[in-house]
Design an enzyme around this catalytic site. Structure first.
Site, PDB file in Angstrom:
ATOM      1  N   LYS A  50       0.803  -1.223   0.000  1.00 47.43           N
ATOM      2  CA  LYS A  50       0.000   0.000   0.000  1.00 47.43           C
ATOM      3  C   LYS A  50       0.837   1.274   0.000  1.00 47.43           C
ATOM      4  O   LYS A  50       0.314   2.350  -0.288  1.00 47.43           O
ATOM      5  CB  LYS A  50      -0.973  -0.009   1.181  1.00 47.43           C
ATOM      6  CG  LYS A  50      -1.998  -1.128   1.095  1.00 47.43           C
ATOM      7  CD  LYS A  50      -2.944  -0.975  -0.086  1.00 47.43           C
ATOM      8  CE  LYS A  50      -4.013  -2.058  -0.099  1.00 47.43           C
ATOM      9  NZ  LYS A  50      -4.981  -1.882  -1.185  1.00 47.43           N
TER      10      LYS A  50
HETATM   11  C1  PLP Z   1      -2.992  -7.384   3.726  1.00 43.48           C
HETATM   12  C2  PLP Z   1      -3.589  -7.083   2.390  1.00 43.48           C
HETATM   13  N1  PLP Z   1      -3.476  -7.992   1.428  1.00 43.48           N
HETATM   14  C3  PLP Z   1      -4.015  -7.798   0.217  1.00 43.48           C
HETATM   15  C4  PLP Z   1      -4.725  -6.657  -0.086  1.00 43.48           C
HETATM   16  C5  PLP Z   1      -5.352  -6.523  -1.441  1.00 43.48           C
HETATM   17  O1  PLP Z   1      -4.727  -5.556  -2.258  1.00 43.48           O
HETATM   18  P1  PLP Z   1      -5.614  -4.690  -3.215  1.00 43.48           P
HETATM   19  O2  PLP Z   1      -6.425  -3.776  -2.364  1.00 43.48           O
HETATM   20  O3  PLP Z   1      -4.635  -3.924  -4.057  1.00 43.48           O
HETATM   21  O4  PLP Z   1      -6.484  -5.581  -4.016  1.00 43.48           O
HETATM   22  C6  PLP Z   1      -4.868  -5.674   0.900  1.00 43.48           C
HETATM   23  C7  PLP Z   1      -5.657  -4.474   0.639  1.00 43.48           C
HETATM   24  O5  PLP Z   1      -6.234  -3.852   1.493  1.00 43.48           O
HETATM   25  C8  PLP Z   1      -4.269  -5.889   2.162  1.00 43.48           C
HETATM   26  O6  PLP Z   1      -4.367  -4.974   3.154  1.00 43.48           O
END
Ligand code: PLP
Length: 346
Positions: free
Chosen positions: A48
């Site tokens: 993120k």
């Molecule tokens: C720990 C974790 N894994 C995976 C994701 C998924 O990523 P994306 O939001 O880009 O689909 C998030 C998103 O909030 C996350 O916090």
């Protein structure tokens, strides 16, 4: 150049360019070569960081964001932490509305990074005024000069990964990647990375990982938003109870669902077998690899890249806590014998 100091200007310079690491043990029973993109190497310890820095940079460029403004976001934790980190360096206030499903560690971390946090009930519908979406919207209306990142509905979320994660993986695999497997929450990671990779080679298989209790897989397959698919689950950051605009369903070939229990055990297995301390959704993505492997998705020539989104230290009170695992009933069926005992020497 005797006095040149070899230092980065700020922690933000370290975002992106995360390592790709071969998985050696956990994938031994499977055909193919498996590589993990370890996003915990970002300074905020998750993927993120990429969207936080990119979206804030774009808002500055277009004049939406001015010094001293407040940045607001809804987040399961990681995005908030990254936004809080960027806000500190750049001098913004950071206000976060988070789900009560987020671990206490994550909420404490957000506060430690200087953010103001609102904890909202997890199991209410997205249009309930108590949901974290509605709380963030309300705060955005109330706080003058505030900017709402809105990661689920922000096209820049996809672009951030299109411009960084995608090209990095293409370069790191010398274009030899055959499969990308990634969790889908907002969908930004998988969509942006896949969009770039498919432009280079449309034959790369893109597989999204979804949770039981989420609508994404069924929506992808049928175009139907099915309320009956929605029920509470434990993995944070994966799956959704709405259709995020930050998901480009066209570039995703298939979704696969994984359970809370198997994902938790698989995360623990990654740590023990690979020495990579990963978060809950990294367990989910490896669990998907196990299931796909048993469906003969891979051949010996497959070069499979999985994305490990964050670090295990964020889950000490959850999947790495035996009491929590036991409380969920995750030790009832299998893997109990694999748990390590602790001996207290008196
Ligand atoms: C720990 C974790 N894994 C995976 C994701 C998924 O990523 P994306 O939001 O880009 O689909 C998030 C998103 O909030 C996350 O916090």
């Amino acid at each position: 150049m005797k006095n040149k100091i070899n230092a980065h200007n700020s922690i933000l310079d370290l975002i992106g360019n995360t390592p790709l690491v071969r998985l050696n043990q956990i994938t031994k029973p499977f055909k193919g070569n498996f590589f993990a993109k370890i996003e915990a190497f970002n300074p905020g310890h998750s993927s993120k960081d990429r969207i936080a820095s990119y979206i804030i940079e774009q808002a500055e460029k277009t004049g939406i964001l001015e010094p001293g403004n407040t940045i607001i976001e809804t987040t399961s934790g990681n995005t908030g932490f990254s936004i809080a980190m960027v806000s500190i360096i750049k001098g913004y206030e950071c206000v976060l509305a988070v789900s009560s499903k987020s671990s206490k560690d994550k909420i404490d971390m957000l506060r430690s990074m200087g953010a103001k946090v609102y904890v909202c009930p997890a199991h209410v519908s997205a249009d309930d005024p108590r949901s974290y979406y509605q709380v963030a919207k309300r705060l955005h209306e109330e706080i003058k000069g505030s900017v709402y990142i809105n990661q689920y509905f922000n096209a820049l979320n996809i672009l951030a990964h299109y411009k960084s994660t995608g090209p990095e993986i293409w370069e790191q695999t010398n274009g030899n990647i055959t499969h990308l497997i990634a969790c889908s929450g907002t969908g930004g990671t998988i969509s942006g990375t896949a969009r770039f990779l498919k432009e280079q080679n449309p034959n790369i298989r893109i597989i999204g990982v979804d949770a039981y209790g989420s609508v994404l897989k069924k929506f992808h397959e049928t175009g139907e938003f099915d309320n009956d698919e929605i029920y509470p689950y434990r993995i944070e950051g994966l799956g959704k109870n709405l259709i995020p605009e930050a998901t480009d369903f066209k570039v995703i070939d298939e979704f696969i669902k994984v359970t809370d229990e198997e994902s938790a055990h698989t995360a623990r297995e990654i740590s023990c077998k690979e020495g990579i301390f990963v978060g809950y959704t990294s367990g989910a993505v490896m669990q998907a690899v196990k299931q796909l492997s048993s469906e003969s998705e891979f051949t010996k020539n497959s070069n499979v890249v999985v994305i490990f989104p964050d670090h295990g230290s964020r889950y000490m009170s959850k999947i790495y806590n035996d009491q929590w695992m036991s409380d969920q009933g995750f030790f009832d069926s299998k893997n109990v014998e694999e748990e390590q005992a602790v001996e207290y020497v008196k």
